[in-house]
Every structure is written in structure tokens, then in C-alpha cells.
Design a protein around this motif. Structure first.
Motif, PDB file in Angstrom:
ATOM      1  N   LEU A  54     -10.487   0.529 -20.764  1.00 27.45           N
ATOM      2  CA  LEU A  54     -11.351  -0.606 -21.033  1.00 27.45           C
ATOM      3  C   LEU A  54     -11.803  -0.518 -22.482  1.00 27.45           C
ATOM      4  O   LEU A  54     -12.362   0.485 -22.906  1.00 27.45           O
ATOM      5  N   VAL A  55     -11.556  -1.565 -23.238  1.00 29.55           N
ATOM      6  CA  VAL A  55     -11.909  -1.584 -24.648  1.00 29.55           C
ATOM      7  C   VAL A  55     -13.138  -2.466 -24.816  1.00 29.55           C
ATOM      8  O   VAL A  55     -13.158  -3.608 -24.371  1.00 29.55           O
ATOM      9  N   ASP A  56     -14.162  -1.933 -25.418  1.00 34.27           N
ATOM     10  CA  ASP A  56     -15.398  -2.672 -25.641  1.00 34.27           C
ATOM     11  C   ASP A  56     -15.304  -3.390 -26.983  1.00 34.27           C
ATOM     12  O   ASP A  56     -15.483  -2.788 -28.035  1.00 34.27           O
ATOM     13  N   ARG A  57     -15.019  -4.664 -26.943  1.00 34.36           N
ATOM     14  CA  ARG A  57     -14.900  -5.458 -28.169  1.00 34.36           C
ATOM     15  C   ARG A  57     -16.194  -6.241 -28.375  1.00 34.36           C
ATOM     16  O   ARG A  57     -16.537  -7.098 -27.576  1.00 34.36           O
ATOM     17  N   GLY A  58     -16.892  -5.935 -29.416  1.00 33.51           N
ATOM     18  CA  GLY A  58     -18.124  -6.642 -29.746  1.00 33.51           C
ATOM     19  C   GLY A  58     -19.268  -6.347 -28.798  1.00 33.51           C
ATOM     20  O   GLY A  58     -20.191  -7.140 -28.700  1.00 33.51           O
ATOM     21  N   GLY A  59     -19.217  -5.255 -28.061  1.00 33.26           N
ATOM     22  CA  GLY A  59     -20.305  -4.880 -27.172  1.00 33.26           C
ATOM     23  C   GLY A  59     -20.345  -5.631 -25.856  1.00 33.26           C
ATOM     24  O   GLY A  59     -21.308  -5.538 -25.110  1.00 33.26           O
ATOM     25  N   ARG A  60     -19.311  -6.411 -25.544  1.00 35.80           N
ATOM     26  CA  ARG A  60     -19.321  -7.202 -24.308  1.00 35.80           C
ATOM     27  C   ARG A  60     -19.362  -6.331 -23.070  1.00 35.80           C
ATOM     28  O   ARG A  60     -20.089  -6.622 -22.124  1.00 35.80           O
ATOM     29  N   SER A  62     -20.455  -3.199 -22.762  1.00 34.66           N
ATOM     30  CA  SER A  62     -21.741  -2.510 -22.629  1.00 34.66           C
ATOM     31  C   SER A  62     -22.841  -3.488 -22.208  1.00 34.66           C
ATOM     32  O   SER A  62     -23.717  -3.129 -21.416  1.00 34.66           O
ATOM     33  N   ARG A  63     -22.820  -4.739 -22.695  1.00 31.45           N
ATOM     34  CA  ARG A  63     -23.804  -5.734 -22.266  1.00 31.45           C
ATOM     35  C   ARG A  63     -23.644  -6.056 -20.780  1.00 31.45           C
ATOM     36  O   ARG A  63     -24.619  -6.178 -20.047  1.00 31.45           O
ATOM     37  N   PHE A  64     -22.409  -6.153 -20.321  1.00 30.60           N
ATOM     38  CA  PHE A  64     -22.151  -6.415 -18.908  1.00 30.60           C
ATOM     39  C   PHE A  64     -22.655  -5.263 -18.045  1.00 30.60           C
ATOM     40  O   PHE A  64     -23.316  -5.482 -17.029  1.00 30.60           O
ATOM     41  N   GLN A  65     -22.347  -4.043 -18.448  1.00 26.21           N
ATOM     42  CA  GLN A  65     -22.783  -2.891 -17.674  1.00 26.21           C
ATOM     43  C   GLN A  65     -24.306  -2.789 -17.643  1.00 26.21           C
ATOM     44  O   GLN A  65     -24.891  -2.441 -16.619  1.00 26.21           O
ATOM     45  N   LYS A  66     -24.962  -3.101 -18.750  1.00 25.13           N
ATOM     46  CA  LYS A  66     -26.424  -3.047 -18.795  1.00 25.13           C
ATOM     47  C   LYS A  66     -27.028  -4.126 -17.903  1.00 25.13           C
ATOM     48  O   LYS A  66     -27.978  -3.878 -17.158  1.00 25.13           O
ATOM     49  N   LYS A  67     -26.461  -5.325 -17.934  1.00 29.06           N
ATOM     50  CA  LYS A  67     -26.979  -6.450 -17.166  1.00 29.06           C
ATOM     51  C   LYS A  67     -26.856  -6.218 -15.664  1.00 29.06           C
ATOM     52  O   LYS A  67     -27.748  -6.539 -14.893  1.00 29.06           O
ATOM     53  N   PHE A  68     -25.719  -5.649 -15.227  1.00 24.83           N
ATOM     54  CA  PHE A  68     -25.452  -5.494 -13.808  1.00 24.83           C
ATOM     55  C   PHE A  68     -25.502  -4.040 -13.338  1.00 24.83           C
ATOM     56  O   PHE A  68     -24.952  -3.710 -12.298  1.00 24.83           O
TER      57      PHE A  68
END
Length: 78
Positions: A54-60, A62-68
Motif C-alpha cells: 500500500l503506497v501512501d500518496r499525499g497522506g490519503r 494515513s487520513r483514512f486509517q485515522k478517520k476509521f
């Protein structure tokens, strides 16, 4: 059986990505044609078991993991 409703089923040659060849019957092309594969079971990760990253491009990601992060936790005490 009705005539002329079925596709022409004939012999073709299939060339794998590594250059190996085999003969099979198909409705693709015409008698004696050669099919050159771009992807086959010897080279595609779906068949070879290649690892997925899984490649984190632009923090997407990490934002998803933090949100959910706590969305499906069931062992919380009420």
C-alpha cells in the motif's frame, strides 16, 4: 442443433511472455493464428503470489486509517 449459430472453434498457437508456446482450441482469431500474451500465469502477481504494497500518496492512506481507526471495535465496554 441449428446450423451457423455457433462460433468457429479452431486450433491456435499461444505464446507466453517467456517465449514458450502451446497449441489450443479457441474461438479467437482464425485457424492457425498466433496469440501473444502480455500477461500470463508465469508473470502476473495474481498467480505468482507477489506481495502487495500500500503506497501512501499525499497522506490519503494515513487520513483514512485515522478517520476509521476505531470503526469496527466490538470489545468496548459500555
Amino acid at each position: 442443433m441449428k446450423s451457423e449459430i455457433h462460433p468457429n472453434y479452431h486450433t491456435i498457437k499461444v505464446v507466453m511472455t517467456d517465449g514458450t508456446e502451446f497449441t489450443t482450441r479457441s474461438t479467437w482469431g482464425k485457424e492457425g493464428d498466433t496469440m501473444h500474451l502480455d500477461i500470463d500465469p508465469k508473470s502476473h502477481p495474481a498467480w505468482t503470489g507477489g506481495s502487495q504494497q500500500l503506497v501512501d500518496r499525499g497522506g490519503r492512506l494515513s487520513r483514512f486509517q485515522k478517520k476509521f481507526s476505531g470503526f469496527m471495535k466490538t470489545d468496548e465496554k459500555k
